[in-house]
Structures are given as C-alpha cells and as structure tokens.
Design a protein around this motif. Sequence first.
Motif, PDB file in Angstrom:
ATOM      1  N   PHE A  15       0.851  -1.138  -0.089  1.00  0.00           N
ATOM      2  CA  PHE A  15       0.023   0.228  -0.080  1.00  0.00           C
ATOM      3  C   PHE A  15       1.028   1.160  -0.064  1.00  0.00           C
ATOM      4  N   ALA A  16       1.513   1.472   0.953  1.00  0.00           N
ATOM      5  CA  ALA A  16       2.340   2.569   1.255  1.00  0.00           C
ATOM      6  C   ALA A  16       3.554   2.774   0.099  1.00  0.00           C
ATOM      7  N   GLY A  17       4.204   1.435  -0.103  1.00  0.00           N
ATOM      8  CA  GLY A  17       5.244   1.521  -0.904  1.00  0.00           C
ATOM      9  C   GLY A  17       5.047   1.942  -2.359  1.00  0.00           C
ATOM     10  N   HIS A  18       3.865   1.360  -2.878  1.00  0.00           N
ATOM     11  CA  HIS A  18       3.648   2.138  -4.430  1.00  0.00           C
ATOM     12  C   HIS A  18       3.061   3.386  -4.330  1.00  0.00           C
ATOM     13  N   ASP A  19       2.215   3.605  -3.291  1.00  0.00           N
ATOM     14  CA  ASP A  19       1.477   5.024  -3.436  1.00  0.00           C
ATOM     15  C   ASP A  19       2.224   6.210  -3.242  1.00  0.00           C
ATOM     16  N   THR A  20       3.296   6.295  -2.186  1.00  0.00           N
ATOM     17  CA  THR A  20       4.041   7.162  -1.977  1.00  0.00           C
ATOM     18  C   THR A  20       5.023   7.546  -2.994  1.00  0.00           C
ATOM     19  N   THR A  21       5.724   6.434  -3.571  1.00  0.00           N
ATOM     20  CA  THR A  21       6.502   6.527  -4.730  1.00  0.00           C
ATOM     21  C   THR A  21       5.956   7.140  -5.917  1.00  0.00           C
ATOM     22  N   SER A  22       4.563   6.536  -6.117  1.00  0.00           N
ATOM     23  CA  SER A  22       3.875   7.045  -7.365  1.00  0.00           C
ATOM     24  C   SER A  22       3.572   8.828  -7.264  1.00  0.00           C
ATOM     25  N   SER A  23       3.174   9.149  -6.208  1.00  0.00           N
ATOM     26  CA  SER A  23       3.009  10.465  -5.845  1.00  0.00           C
ATOM     27  C   SER A  23       4.163  11.137  -6.005  1.00  0.00           C
ATOM     28  N   THR A  24       5.317  10.812  -5.505  1.00  0.00           N
ATOM     29  CA  THR A  24       6.658  11.726  -5.555  1.00  0.00           C
ATOM     30  C   THR A  24       6.841  11.640  -6.929  1.00  0.00           C
ATOM     31  N   LEU A  25       6.454  10.313  -7.996  1.00  0.00           N
ATOM     32  CA  LEU A  25       6.941  10.572  -9.293  1.00  0.00           C
ATOM     33  C   LEU A  25       6.036  11.703  -9.909  1.00  0.00           C
ATOM     34  N   CYS A  26       4.864  11.558  -9.838  1.00  0.00           N
ATOM     35  CA  CYS A  26       4.199  12.469 -10.348  1.00  0.00           C
ATOM     36  C   CYS A  26       4.359  13.937 -10.067  1.00  0.00           C
ATOM     37  N   TRP A  27       4.667  14.415  -8.846  1.00  0.00           N
ATOM     38  CA  TRP A  27       4.888  15.751  -8.259  1.00  0.00           C
ATOM     39  C   TRP A  27       6.037  16.169  -8.985  1.00  0.00           C
ATOM     40  N   THR A  28       7.055  15.304  -9.073  1.00  0.00           N
ATOM     41  CA  THR A  28       8.447  15.601  -9.553  1.00  0.00           C
ATOM     42  C   THR A  28       8.225  16.075 -10.939  1.00  0.00           C
ATOM     43  N   LEU A  29       7.470  15.156 -11.770  1.00  0.00           N
ATOM     44  CA  LEU A  29       7.267  15.377 -13.172  1.00  0.00           C
ATOM     45  C   LEU A  29       6.531  16.736 -13.336  1.00  0.00           C
ATOM     46  N   TYR A  30       5.589  16.992 -12.365  1.00  0.00           N
ATOM     47  CA  TYR A  30       4.957  18.078 -12.552  1.00  0.00           C
ATOM     48  C   TYR A  30       5.816  19.440 -12.349  1.00  0.00           C
ATOM     49  N   SER A  31       6.580  19.125 -11.463  1.00  0.00           N
ATOM     50  CA  SER A  31       7.657  20.411 -11.142  1.00  0.00           C
ATOM     51  C   SER A  31       8.687  20.619 -12.224  1.00  0.00           C
ATOM     52  N   LEU A  32       9.076  19.606 -12.787  1.00  0.00           N
ATOM     53  CA  LEU A  32       9.808  19.777 -13.965  1.00  0.00           C
ATOM     54  C   LEU A  32       9.122  20.419 -15.110  1.00  0.00           C
ATOM     55  N   ALA A  33       7.911  20.085 -15.540  1.00  0.00           N
ATOM     56  CA  ALA A  33       7.133  20.574 -16.391  1.00  0.00           C
ATOM     57  C   ALA A  33       6.800  22.239 -16.063  1.00  0.00           C
ATOM     58  N   GLN A  34       6.712  22.492 -14.825  1.00  0.00           N
ATOM     59  CA  GLN A  34       6.529  24.042 -14.507  1.00  0.00           C
ATOM     60  C   GLN A  34       7.856  24.749 -14.564  1.00  0.00           C
ATOM     61  N   HIS A  35       8.984  23.991 -14.767  1.00  0.00           N
ATOM     62  CA  HIS A  35      10.416  24.771 -14.955  1.00  0.00           C
ATOM     63  C   HIS A  35      11.234  24.063 -16.120  1.00  0.00           C
ATOM     64  N   PRO A  36      10.950  24.369 -17.158  1.00  0.00           N
ATOM     65  CA  PRO A  36      11.632  23.833 -18.231  1.00  0.00           C
ATOM     66  C   PRO A  36      13.062  23.790 -18.335  1.00  0.00           C
ATOM     67  N   ASP A  37      13.545  25.315 -17.543  1.00  0.00           N
ATOM     68  CA  ASP A  37      15.327  25.049 -17.523  1.00  0.00           C
ATOM     69  C   ASP A  37      15.601  24.026 -16.758  1.00  0.00           C
ATOM     70  N   HIS A  38      15.121  24.016 -15.544  1.00  0.00           N
ATOM     71  CA  HIS A  38      15.632  22.808 -14.796  1.00  0.00           C
ATOM     72  C   HIS A  38      15.407  21.472 -15.484  1.00  0.00           C
ATOM     73  N   GLN A  39      14.465  21.085 -16.209  1.00  0.00           N
ATOM     74  CA  GLN A  39      14.108  19.904 -17.007  1.00  0.00           C
ATOM     75  C   GLN A  39      15.205  19.739 -18.073  1.00  0.00           C
ATOM     76  N   GLN A  40      15.357  20.795 -18.727  1.00  0.00           N
ATOM     77  CA  GLN A  40      16.618  20.781 -19.648  1.00  0.00           C
ATOM     78  C   GLN A  40      18.043  20.223 -18.945  1.00  0.00           C
ATOM     79  N   LYS A  41      18.070  20.717 -17.800  1.00  0.00           N
ATOM     80  CA  LYS A  41      19.473  20.470 -17.032  1.00  0.00           C
ATOM     81  C   LYS A  41      19.532  18.879 -16.808  1.00  0.00           C
ATOM     82  N   VAL A  42      18.137  18.584 -16.324  1.00  0.00           N
ATOM     83  CA  VAL A  42      18.158  16.966 -15.914  1.00  0.00           C
ATOM     84  C   VAL A  42      18.292  16.105 -17.076  1.00  0.00           C
TER      85      VAL A  42
END
Length: 260
Positions: free
Chosen positions: A154-181
């Motif tokens: 339960f906690a293992g998949h849910d927390t990691t999927s949420s973290t993955l989504c928020w990270t992708l969201y944050s990178l989408a908001q900041h294309p300059d950081h996305q480019q560096k990644v």
Amino acid sequence: MAAEEMIEKLAEYDGKDQSVELFQHASLCTMEIILQCAFSGGGMSDKTKEDYLEAVKRIGDLMVEVIKNTLYYIFPTIYYLSPGGREFHRVCDFVHDTANSVIRKRREELERDPETLAEKKRLDFIDILLTARDEDGRGMTDDEIREQVDTFLFAGHDTTSSTLCWTLYSLAQHPDHQQKVQEEVEEVLSGRDGSTIEWEDLNKLTYLTMCMKESMRLHIIVHLISRTTTEDTVINDVPIPKDTYVAIHLYGLHHNPDVW
C-alpha cells in the motif's frame, strides 16, 4: 520493464497540446516495480492491479471524509454504521484479501519448489517474511505477514507514485531545470548502445536527485507524523509530559522560511 511500459504509454501523448493525468500510469508502474522487487512478482493480473489501485484511492477519499466530520472522527462507531463506513470496510477487506493472495501464492510456490530460495542471490521481502523464525523456531503468523505486506504494498507504491507525479509536474513547470536534468542523463548515457540507467549510474545523477528532493520538500506526500512521548521531556524550553500526543506538521516545516 515497468518504467519502459509507462514511457510507451506516455509517448502516445507526444506532440499533443493537452494535459495528462499521470497518477494512474505512475501507480501502475510503481505497483509493478514493488511486486517484482519485493514480492517475487506477486502474480497479480492487470485487472487486480487496477482494482487494487482504485481501492487504495477510495480508502484515501473515505479517510478525508472522516477527518472533515468531527462526529465521525470522535465516534468512529457511528462512521462505521454510515454508508461511507460500510464502504470503507468493504474496500479494506478487498485490500487485505489482495495481500493475502500475494502471500498465499508465494507460499504455495515455495512449498512446490523450495530450491528456488537457494537459487536466489538475495531473498526478497516476501521470502524473508515467510522464512523468518524466532529463537524458538516459530515463524510469523499469517496476520503478522499480511500486516507487513499491506504496509509495503500500500504505502510502498502510493508514496513513490505520488513523488514521481509531483516531480514530473515540477519539472514541467520549470523547463530550464528539466533541460538540465535531460542533459545530465544524456551525459551519463553517452557512448552506450542502450538507454538503460544502471544501478551504479544513480550516484552520477546529482542534479536529478536535487530536483527530486526539492519536489518532495514542496509537495510532501505525508504532511503530518505523530508520536506519543514515553517519558517527560523538554523541547525548546517547553515541558512535555509523558504520554503526550505530539504531531509534527511536516508541510508547514518544509515551507517555513526560517528553515528553508
């Protein structure tokens, strides 16, 4: 690989000017990864995985309903008699049954072919639970194993999927950081025939790691943790008696300008 399957699904949106709901894709990905890494594959059908993810989501929605209703929060018996409470029981039973199914299938596999353990370089999580013994030779009960599997699954998949989504969201908001990644990943993969990140590559992805940590700070998955003091203590000159319930508001801490 689960990550490759997720990328293939997301590639269908390439070039389309539309927003994409990532959480289901991310949850299926992290669910498959944890089943493969910790539960010897788990033996779940795609339908069961989707139903399990929907059940986890529904449990979260119902818990919010309890938190928002003071009567339900103080008198849980009243909640369990309500339609939402009865649904909560049904959904929890499904989640428990799914965990029991994972345990039962792996136990049956080990009973049919116990040599599979000797062939492994290291035991995974479910194998350790099933073979663990105390000093008297007693193993864990089915309920004890299920509680551990529930937490991990339960906690293992849910927390990691949420973290993955928020990270992708944050990178989408900041294309300059996305480019560096992207440039960092391309540098690590340069000169290779394939595009697979290896275990030893992880320490080289320093900028990606910083972006993930910053995303977890901004969009914390578990916003509150609590403990009960086991002895009298003092924090910042404030006396806190034994048996006091203490809550730490992690979201507030992570957004406190005095700290960050």
